[in-house]
Design a protein around this motif. Structure first.
Motif, PDB file in Angstrom:
ATOM      1  N   LEU A  61       1.093   8.136   1.305  1.00  0.00           N
ATOM      2  CA  LEU A  61       1.933   7.675   2.405  1.00  0.00           C
ATOM      3  C   LEU A  61       2.352   6.217   2.236  1.00  0.00           C
ATOM      4  O   LEU A  61       2.946   5.626   3.132  1.00  0.00           O
ATOM      5  CB  LEU A  61       1.203   7.860   3.735  1.00  0.00           C
ATOM      6  N   ALA A  62       2.071   5.643   1.057  1.00  0.00           N
ATOM      7  CA  ALA A  62       2.446   4.260   0.772  1.00  0.00           C
ATOM      8  C   ALA A  62       3.726   4.205  -0.061  1.00  0.00           C
ATOM      9  O   ALA A  62       3.900   3.316  -0.888  1.00  0.00           O
ATOM     10  CB  ALA A  62       1.312   3.548   0.047  1.00  0.00           C
ATOM     11  N   GLY A  63       4.618   5.149   0.152  1.00  0.00           N
ATOM     12  CA  GLY A  63       5.913   5.102  -0.518  1.00  0.00           C
ATOM     13  C   GLY A  63       6.042   6.100  -1.645  1.00  0.00           C
ATOM     14  O   GLY A  63       5.066   6.447  -2.311  1.00  0.00           O
ATOM     15  N   SER A  64       7.277   6.579  -1.859  1.00  0.00           N
ATOM     16  CA  SER A  64       7.576   7.524  -2.929  1.00  0.00           C
ATOM     17  C   SER A  64       8.670   6.941  -3.814  1.00  0.00           C
ATOM     18  O   SER A  64       9.189   5.848  -3.566  1.00  0.00           O
ATOM     19  CB  SER A  64       8.035   8.862  -2.352  1.00  0.00           C
ATOM     20  N   GLU A  65       9.022   7.690  -4.841  1.00  0.00           N
ATOM     21  CA  GLU A  65      10.091   7.239  -5.733  1.00  0.00           C
ATOM     22  C   GLU A  65      11.410   7.095  -4.969  1.00  0.00           C
ATOM     23  O   GLU A  65      12.182   6.160  -5.193  1.00  0.00           O
ATOM     24  CB  GLU A  65      10.232   8.248  -6.874  1.00  0.00           C
ATOM     25  N   LYS A  66      11.675   8.024  -4.057  1.00  0.00           N
ATOM     26  CA  LYS A  66      12.924   7.998  -3.295  1.00  0.00           C
ATOM     27  C   LYS A  66      12.859   7.050  -2.111  1.00  0.00           C
ATOM     28  O   LYS A  66      13.873   6.475  -1.700  1.00  0.00           O
ATOM     29  CB  LYS A  66      13.245   9.417  -2.807  1.00  0.00           C
ATOM     30  N   TYR A  67      11.656   6.885  -1.554  1.00  0.00           N
ATOM     31  CA  TYR A  67      11.462   6.016  -0.387  1.00  0.00           C
ATOM     32  C   TYR A  67      10.391   4.975  -0.730  1.00  0.00           C
ATOM     33  O   TYR A  67       9.227   5.091  -0.304  1.00  0.00           O
ATOM     34  CB  TYR A  67      11.052   6.834   0.836  1.00  0.00           C
ATOM     35  N   PRO A  68      10.749   3.961  -1.520  1.00  0.00           N
ATOM     36  CA  PRO A  68       9.757   2.987  -2.027  1.00  0.00           C
ATOM     37  C   PRO A  68       9.370   1.936  -0.985  1.00  0.00           C
ATOM     38  O   PRO A  68       9.559   0.736  -1.172  1.00  0.00           O
ATOM     39  CB  PRO A  68      10.484   2.361  -3.214  1.00  0.00           C
ATOM     40  N   LEU A  69       8.806   2.413   0.133  1.00  0.00           N
ATOM     41  CA  LEU A  69       8.369   1.509   1.195  1.00  0.00           C
ATOM     42  C   LEU A  69       6.891   1.201   1.024  1.00  0.00           C
ATOM     43  O   LEU A  69       6.114   2.049   0.574  1.00  0.00           O
ATOM     44  CB  LEU A  69       8.605   2.155   2.563  1.00  0.00           C
ATOM     45  N   LYS A  70       6.502  -0.001   1.394  1.00  0.00           N
ATOM     46  CA  LYS A  70       5.105  -0.391   1.253  1.00  0.00           C
ATOM     47  C   LYS A  70       4.209   0.442   2.148  1.00  0.00           C
ATOM     48  O   LYS A  70       3.105   0.830   1.764  1.00  0.00           O
ATOM     49  CB  LYS A  70       4.938  -1.878   1.583  1.00  0.00           C
ATOM     50  N   ASP A  71       4.668   0.726   3.362  1.00  0.00           N
ATOM     51  CA  ASP A  71       3.899   1.562   4.289  1.00  0.00           C
ATOM     52  C   ASP A  71       4.866   2.496   4.989  1.00  0.00           C
ATOM     53  O   ASP A  71       5.317   2.244   6.104  1.00  0.00           O
ATOM     54  CB  ASP A  71       3.151   0.692   5.294  1.00  0.00           C
ATOM     55  N   ALA A  72       5.213   3.588   4.297  1.00  0.00           N
ATOM     56  CA  ALA A  72       6.183   4.540   4.838  1.00  0.00           C
ATOM     57  C   ALA A  72       5.673   5.175   6.124  1.00  0.00           C
ATOM     58  O   ALA A  72       6.457   5.490   7.025  1.00  0.00           O
ATOM     59  CB  ALA A  72       6.483   5.612   3.794  1.00  0.00           C
ATOM     60  N   PHE A  73       4.359   5.368   6.220  1.00  0.00           N
ATOM     61  CA  PHE A  73       3.777   5.992   7.402  1.00  0.00           C
ATOM     62  C   PHE A  73       4.090   5.183   8.660  1.00  0.00           C
ATOM     63  O   PHE A  73       4.579   5.717   9.665  1.00  0.00           O
ATOM     64  CB  PHE A  73       2.274   6.133   7.202  1.00  0.00           C
ATOM     65  N   LYS A  74       3.810   3.883   8.616  1.00  0.00           N
ATOM     66  CA  LYS A  74       4.075   3.041   9.781  1.00  0.00           C
ATOM     67  C   LYS A  74       5.566   2.945  10.073  1.00  0.00           C
ATOM     68  O   LYS A  74       5.983   2.859  11.230  1.00  0.00           O
ATOM     69  CB  LYS A  74       3.480   1.648   9.564  1.00  0.00           C
ATOM     70  N   GLU A  75       6.386   2.959   9.025  1.00  0.00           N
ATOM     71  CA  GLU A  75       7.833   2.892   9.227  1.00  0.00           C
ATOM     72  C   GLU A  75       8.326   4.141   9.951  1.00  0.00           C
ATOM     73  O   GLU A  75       9.197   4.057  10.825  1.00  0.00           O
ATOM     74  CB  GLU A  75       8.534   2.750   7.873  1.00  0.00           C
ATOM     75  N   LEU A  76       7.780   5.308   9.625  1.00  0.00           N
ATOM     76  CA  LEU A  76       8.170   6.537  10.302  1.00  0.00           C
ATOM     77  C   LEU A  76       7.724   6.524  11.763  1.00  0.00           C
ATOM     78  O   LEU A  76       8.441   6.993  12.643  1.00  0.00           O
ATOM     79  CB  LEU A  76       7.565   7.744   9.578  1.00  0.00           C
ATOM     80  N   ILE A  77       6.547   5.992  12.014  1.00  0.00           N
ATOM     81  CA  ILE A  77       6.083   5.881  13.404  1.00  0.00           C
ATOM     82  C   ILE A  77       7.015   4.981  14.207  1.00  0.00           C
ATOM     83  O   ILE A  77       7.380   5.279  15.349  1.00  0.00           O
ATOM     84  CB  ILE A  77       4.645   5.320  13.440  1.00  0.00           C
TER      85      ILE A  77
END
Length: 810
Positions: A427-443
């Motif tokens: 949940l710390a980012g993927s190749e397509k969504y290279p966000l440092k904390d994608a989980f918190k961003e989705l929240i």
């Protein structure tokens, strides 16, 4: 053969939720949960966030002259959001605590809601509603605080000593109505503006005893209302619907006619058009009008192509009747398109397949079965992705809170906590969504009503939910990409798993210590006596299986994990071939399949063996012992915990599992349960252990019974007491009223459509995975009304069935 339920059933409209807190990790910067402030009144506060099962909860402990809590701001109009909900559990009540008396006003847990800035709650000059778990005061009692200045702090007692300690309870209060009743003397009972804060509190400063409580997410929500169609309206609708003459039949929603449309054969993409019919009907619903442009566009772009319209039915009724009905449905759709949209009939081929082909090969998926569950007003579609082997289950229901979850069997190979660390890391980012904390961003940036990730002993599941269609698919797309294509950076592994750091940050002369988010979290778990007790039981009851290992991670073993093992585990188990996609809600199945076809494009079937081995039966009983930590100045007298545990049937055998669940309730589930009575009345221990009862989240069920805070020399007495009590139960049987009560309780919980701190789809997901994960029937436990009716019939035919179950399994 099928019925379109849009007009004929109750649908549930769920409005917005205002969360006060959501505990998502054990992190407590500053010693309190993020966004909260410590409110210390006396003594030394002891609070921490712990994981109980799959969720995080705040754990508060109070000893002697201690009183503290934590608070946060919450500005909510309770007229718009009148329902306040939370889950809580008390492990120990302060002896003698009674909210009705000033000198004994101590409780294990209190939830306060303030309606104006008050200095909270020490300066009580404006209204505050307090919900408490008391000891002596009766449930339902309400009144004013007896403390000085407490005239406007008014209590409602929700729980007391008659409620089971160590058991979770979900509360759902209409605070607006409570306020109007409690403060009828102020402004006619109307709140003075919005709420300003929420506080959770624990105190033992007056009784000088001890208290121990845990509390989960707190949130406000609007009312949930049923929108029902009257019988007259139903009859009016049905009067306009021509039917083929046939015997009365069971209705199954969403048994469709399918029109496969390929927009671009070179890309092998697929658009599936679904048309639903009412029971025994060939009447084409006008909802097809919205889908016709897709068909027209395809025919224009592909002048030489023809489309096949395939009619389907359920498997109720004769084969001849079903074949003719399906043919007429397909012809009806063809005629509708020709007459209303002037489509050349030569380019449309209509055929019926009856019940022989339940909508096969749609968008690259094979539909294995379509089954109605009338008691739950839903239709289940069991599906498999042909290319990758991914398993899909869609429970189609008229609930606009859609839930999507991707789960994997993740059997641990050791106790390094690899499944747990990986759950955090993907949940710390993927190749397509290279966000440092994608989980918190989705929240933060979505309309999600639920988002989380769960690590179990044998599986890892990533669920998301939303009431907004566009938002739902956005969440599902991002979450799936994070899970299947994570960046897997080494720095993420080190941060989440384990690394070395200086004991004093910035001081290179200080000692090097091991740290890491999961490592530190599990150190907290391993300091909990209850967690260690459950761990020892599980590891020794299933010694030859993965359950003898800790998927969460043993702090002594976590540092052995390497980055290469971390990457290999994801490569091995996080593939569509090993995945199970669970979907729930009112979005059509065809839309989900289009979405899944897109995200699975380019992926192939791989070889993976993630099967869960069963534990063989022991030749005889085993006796094991373990230890747990206590404070240096804490006495170890009468601190022994004694449990007896049995391995039971496999989860796939649902009927036996349900009988065993009822048996567990009969033995220890209520104050009248004979085994519980024998243990409590013996005086050999302070209370039953929190693991007492049945554990159903493993491949093979487990039943435990025991006492805590006992003397070492009483261990054999407790063992003998349990075995003797079971012998008496087999000989004497269970009280009929007790059986009726437990049956009613199990039936109520099984049928209850509950929306607590999580969507109803999460409950269904849990039920499904209990069998589906082990290659059992995922639907076997969903028709609970039918299952419990069969259990009642078995009991009627054999009143000694539960005595026989006791003899066989215990």
């Amino acid at each position: 053969m099928s019925v379109l339920l849009v007009f004929a059933v109750c649908s549930v409209a769920r409005a917005s939720v205002v969360p006060v807190t959501r505990f998502r990790s054990a992190d407590m910067p500053g010693g309190v949960p993020p966004g909260w402030v410590l409110d210390k009144k006396a003594g030394t506060p002891t609070l921490k966030i712990e994981k109980d099962g799959t969720n995080y909860y705040m754990h508060l402990l109070s000893h002697g002259n201690t009183s503290f809590g934590f608070r946060t701001s919450a500005r909510v109009n309770v007229k718009d959001f009148p329902i306040i909900s939370w889950r809580w559990k008390v492990n120990k009540l302060p002896a003698g605590g009674d909210v009705r008396r000033k000198e004994t006003d101590d409780q294990a847990l209190q939830v306060y809601v303030a309606f104006k800035e008050t200095g909270f709650p020490s300066v009580l000059n404006t209204p505050v509603v307090g919900y408490v778990w008391d000891n002596e005061a009766p449930r339902g009692w309400s009144g004013r605080s007896k403390q000085i200045g407490g005239d406007k702090l008014r209590y409602v007692v929700l729980r007391n000593k008659t409620d089971k300690t160590g058991q979770w309870y979900t509360e759902r209060r209409n605070i607006y109505e409570d306020y109007k009743r409690l403060f009828a003397d102020i402004n006619g009972g109307e709140p003075l503006g919005v709420t300003t804060g929420v506080q959770v509190h624990i105190n033992t400063q007056r009784t000088k005893n001890a208290a121990d409580g845990m509390i989960g997410d707190i949130f406000f929500s609007s009312e949930v209302k049923d929108i029902a169609v009257t019988q007259a309206a139903k009859e009016k609708i049905m009067a306009r619907t021509p039917v083929i003459s046939a015997p009365k039949r069971k209705s199954i929603p969403k048994a469709p006619v399918e029109i496969p449309v390929r927009e671009d054969f070179s890309k092998a993409s697929c658009v599936n058009i679904s048309v639903e019919f009412e029971t025994n009907s060939t009447h084409v619903h006008q909802s097809l009008d919205d889908k016709a442009p897709i068909i027209l566009e395809y025919l224009v772009k592909n002048p030489g192509a023809k489309l096949t319209i395939t009619g389907h039915t359920d498997n109720v009724g004769s084969e001849t009747y079903n074949m003719e009905l399906s043919r007429q449905r397909a012809e009806g759709v063809k005629s509708y398109l020709v007459e209303k949209f002037s489509i050349d009939g030569e380019r449309l081929i209509a055929k019926g397949v009856g019940s022989s082909e339940p909508v096969a090969d749609v968008c690259g998926f094979k539909v294995l079965r379509v089954e109605t569950i009338e008691a739950m007003r839903l239709t289940a579609y069991e599906i498999e992705h042909i290319k990758t082997g991914a398993k899909v289950l869609h429970l189609h229901a008229f609930d606009r809170e859609n839930l999507y979850a991707i789960g994997f069997r993740t059997p641990p190979e050791d106790s390094t906590g690899l499944p747990h660390i990986l759950e955090h890391s993907v949940l710390a980012g993927s190749e397509k969504y290279p966000l440092k904390d994608a989980f918190k961003e989705l929240i933060r940036s979505t309309m999600q009503t639920f988002i989380n990730a769960f690590t179990y002993p044998d599986k890892t599941v990533y669920p998301v939910a939303s009431q907004i269609r566009t938002d739902f698919f956005n969440l599902a797309r991002v979450y799936t990409d994070l899970v299947l294509h994570p960046r897997m950076l080494k720095e993420t592994f080190l941060q989440e798993g384990h690394h070395l750091e200086f004991a004093i940050p910035g001081n290179t002369e200080s000692d090097l210590i091991i740290s890491g988010i999961v490592y530190n979290e599990m150190k907290g778990v391993y300091s909990s006596p209850d967690s260690l007790m459950y761990k020892d039981i599980q590891e020794n009851l299933y010694p030859d299986t993965i359950y003898a290992l800790d998927s969460g991670g043993d702090p002594d073993v976590i540092p052995d994990l390497t980055y290469e093992q971390f990457r290999d585990f994801h490569r091995k188990y996080y593939s569509p071939t090993n995945a199970r996609f669970f979907i729930y809600g009112d979005i059509p199945t065809s839309d989900h399949l289009q979405f899944l076809a897109e995200i699975l494009a380019g992926l192939n079937r791989v070889e993976v063996d993630s099967s869960i081995k069963s534990q063989s039966i022991f030749p005889g009983p085993r006796r094991v012992s373990g230890t747990y930590p206590v404070d240096q100045d804490e006495s170890i007298t009468n601190r022994t915990v004694v449990n007896m545990a049995w391995m039971l049937a496999e989860n796939k055998d649902f009927e036996t599992a349900l009988l065993l669940e009822i048996l567990s309730g009969l033995l220890v589930g209520s104050a009248a349960s004979p085994l519980r009575q024998a243990l409590i009345d013996s005086g050999l221990g302070e209370d039953m252990t929190p693991v007492s009862g049945m554990e159903s989240d493993l491949k093979q069920l487990m039943f435990c019974a025991g006492l805590r805070n006992v003397q070492n020399n009483d261990i054999q007495k407790i063992e003998k007491l349990i075995l003797d009590s079971l012998e008496k139960i087999v000989a004497k049987g269970f009280d009929r009223e007790l059986v009726e009560g437990i049956l009613h309780q199990v039936e109520f919980h099984g049928k209850e459509i509950s929306r607590g701190s999580y969507p109803y789809g999460i409950t269904l997901m849990g039920n499904v995975f209990q069998t589906w994960l082990y290659d059992g029937d995922p639907l076997v436990g969903l028709d609970f009304a039918k299952a419990i009716e069969r259990i009642r019939n078995l009991w009627t035919d054999d009143p000694q069935i539960f005595q026989k179950m006791t003899r066989k399994w215990l």
